[in-house]
Design a protein around this motif. Structure first.
Motif, PDB file in Angstrom:
ATOM      1  N   CYS A 212       0.840  -1.199   0.000  1.00  0.00           N
ATOM      2  CA  CYS A 212       0.000   0.000   0.000  1.00  0.00           C
ATOM      3  C   CYS A 212       0.874   1.249   0.000  1.00  0.00           C
ATOM      4  CB  CYS A 212      -0.916   0.002   1.228  1.00  0.00           C
ATOM      5  SG  CYS A 212      -2.021   1.432   1.303  1.00  0.00           S
ATOM      6  N   GLY A 213       0.504   2.215  -0.805  1.00  0.00           N
ATOM      7  CA  GLY A 213       1.272   3.452  -0.896  1.00  0.00           C
ATOM      8  C   GLY A 213       0.925   4.490   0.139  1.00  0.00           C
ATOM      9  N   SER A 214      -0.076   4.234   0.957  1.00  0.00           N
ATOM     10  CA  SER A 214      -0.455   5.176   2.013  1.00  0.00           C
ATOM     11  C   SER A 214      -0.002   4.643   3.366  1.00  0.00           C
ATOM     12  CB  SER A 214      -1.973   5.381   2.034  1.00  0.00           C
ATOM     13  OG  SER A 214      -2.334   6.219   3.109  1.00  0.00           O
TER      14      SER A 214
ATOM     15  N   LEU B 221       2.042   7.960  -8.440  1.00  0.00           N
ATOM     16  CA  LEU B 221       2.010   7.095  -7.269  1.00  0.00           C
ATOM     17  C   LEU B 221       2.746   7.746  -6.108  1.00  0.00           C
ATOM     18  CD1 LEU B 221       4.548   4.178  -7.794  1.00  0.00           C
ATOM     19  CD2 LEU B 221       4.105   5.840  -9.579  1.00  0.00           C
ATOM     20  N   ALA B 222       2.392   7.305  -4.912  1.00  0.00           N
ATOM     21  CA  ALA B 222       2.916   7.917  -3.693  1.00  0.00           C
ATOM     22  C   ALA B 222       4.364   7.510  -3.444  1.00  0.00           C
ATOM     23  CB  ALA B 222       2.049   7.506  -2.505  1.00  0.00           C
TER      24      ALA B 222
ATOM     25  N   LEU C 151       1.997   3.544 -12.492  1.00  0.00           N
ATOM     26  CA  LEU C 151       2.485   2.291 -11.921  1.00  0.00           C
ATOM     27  C   LEU C 151       2.637   1.225 -13.002  1.00  0.00           C
ATOM     28  CD1 LEU C 151       3.389   0.606  -9.553  1.00  0.00           C
ATOM     29  CD2 LEU C 151       0.993   0.315  -8.887  1.00  0.00           C
TER      30      LEU C 151
ATOM     31  N   PHE D 185      -1.195  -4.304  -5.566  1.00  0.00           N
ATOM     32  CA  PHE D 185      -0.866  -2.930  -5.212  1.00  0.00           C
ATOM     33  C   PHE D 185      -2.127  -2.149  -4.854  1.00  0.00           C
ATOM     34  CE2 PHE D 185       2.586  -4.007  -8.228  1.00  0.00           C
ATOM     35  CZ  PHE D 185       3.697  -3.625  -7.489  1.00  0.00           C
TER      36      PHE D 185
ATOM     37  N   SER E 110      -7.130   1.238  -6.351  1.00  0.00           N
ATOM     38  CA  SER E 110      -6.855   2.542  -5.762  1.00  0.00           C
ATOM     39  C   SER E 110      -8.158   3.219  -5.361  1.00  0.00           C
ATOM     40  CB  SER E 110      -6.085   3.435  -6.743  1.00  0.00           C
ATOM     41  OG  SER E 110      -6.834   3.608  -7.942  1.00  0.00           O
TER      42      SER E 110
ATOM     43  N   LEU F 223       5.336   4.035  -1.725  1.00  0.00           N
ATOM     44  CA  LEU F 223       5.221   2.874  -2.612  1.00  0.00           C
ATOM     45  C   LEU F 223       6.362   2.847  -3.617  1.00  0.00           C
ATOM     46  CD1 LEU F 223       3.703   0.391  -3.534  1.00  0.00           C
ATOM     47  CD2 LEU F 223       2.239   1.858  -4.929  1.00  0.00           C
ATOM     48  N   LYS F 224       6.691   3.997  -4.180  1.00  0.00           N
ATOM     49  CA  LYS F 224       7.797   4.047  -5.151  1.00  0.00           C
ATOM     50  C   LYS F 224       9.104   3.646  -4.482  1.00  0.00           C
ATOM     51  CE  LYS F 224       9.558   5.057  -9.225  1.00  0.00           C
ATOM     52  NZ  LYS F 224      11.007   5.017  -8.998  1.00  0.00           N
TER      53      LYS F 224
ATOM     54  N   ASN G 259      -7.042   3.193   0.899  1.00  0.00           N
ATOM     55  CA  ASN G 259      -6.300   2.175   0.155  1.00  0.00           C
ATOM     56  C   ASN G 259      -5.935   0.999   1.043  1.00  0.00           C
ATOM     57  OD1 ASN G 259      -5.681   3.184  -2.775  1.00  0.00           O
ATOM     58  ND2 ASN G 259      -5.559   4.976  -1.441  1.00  0.00           N
TER      59      ASN G 259
ATOM     60  N   SER H 218      -2.695   1.707  -4.572  1.00  0.00           N
ATOM     61  CA  SER H 218      -1.893   2.895  -4.879  1.00  0.00           C
ATOM     62  C   SER H 218      -2.719   4.169  -4.841  1.00  0.00           C
ATOM     63  CB  SER H 218      -1.265   2.744  -6.270  1.00  0.00           C
ATOM     64  OG  SER H 218      -0.514   3.889  -6.597  1.00  0.00           O
TER      65      SER H 218
END
Length: 200
Positions: free
Chosen positions: A19-21, A97-98, A138, A88, A124, A101-102, A28, A90
């Motif tokens: 998760c990007g958060s 993308l955040a 992504l 993912f 997402s 996550l990157k 998310n 995202s």
């Protein structure tokens, strides 16, 4: 590629979710929790959630001369390497993308790239396009990672438009989105099994 497990003569695909958060009540993260609930009902796939917050910012000075990584990064990469596929979640920040996550993706793609050859799916939630632009970026990143993305269904949830999709804790409460997640996981499972079959 990891080997698919078997439960009661039925193959079980092992997925890891990223998760990007970092917010505990993020929408998310809520999508991932809902996906894990679905897995309790469906025996074809299992999901392990991997936290990206403990990972340091990418800095190759942290790597050892023999190509080793900090222990937290090694453990993270090991989990991905021994999974069958990636899920993912995202969020979209500034049309992309955040950063968390990157950063996680960049650590996992350091040689040897532990994403290579695996199936992947993206979901997402957010405003605007519901994370659609982040998903697009992504997918572009995934070309270099040698990931094989599920194309349909597309799950980008317009979180701030009625009807209400999540409660105050970030839990998914919208049945139509829940059904979309089921279809996404089915597609991810099928793609992963097909890639496994082709590699044998």
């Amino acid at each position: 590629m990891a080997s698919v497990g078997v439960t009661a003569n039925k193959p079980v695909v092992k997925a890891v979710a990223l998760c990007g958060s970092l917010r505990k009540a993020s929408f998310n993260r809520g999508l991932i929790r809902a996906a894990m609930e679905i897995c309790k009902e469906e025996s074809g796939i299992e999901i392990e959630y991997l936290e990206v917050e403990p990972l340091p910012m990418l800095n190759t000075d942290l790597e050892t001369p023999d190509g080793g990584f900090p222990p937290v990064v090694e453990a993270f990469r090991h989990k991905i390497l021994h999974s069958d596929c990636i899920l993912f979640a995202s969020p979209e920040y500034n049309y992309s993308l955040a950063a968390p996550l990157k950063n996680a993706i960049d650590w996992a793609s350091r040689p040897p790239n532990v994403f290579a050859g695996k199936a992947a799916a993206i979901m997402s939630a957010g405003g605007g396009f519901g994370g659609g632009l982040a998903q697009f970026h992504l997918r572009q990143v995934g070309v270099f990672l040698d990931l094989h993305f599920v194309n349909k269904p597309e799950v980008h949830v317009h979180a701030f438009q009625p009807p209400l999709k999540f409660n105050q804790d970030g839990d998914l409460i919208h049945q139509q989105t829940y059904h979309q997640l089921k279809q996404l996981l089915l597609s991810l499972t099928n793609l992963s099994l097909r890639l496994q079959s082709n590699s044998n």
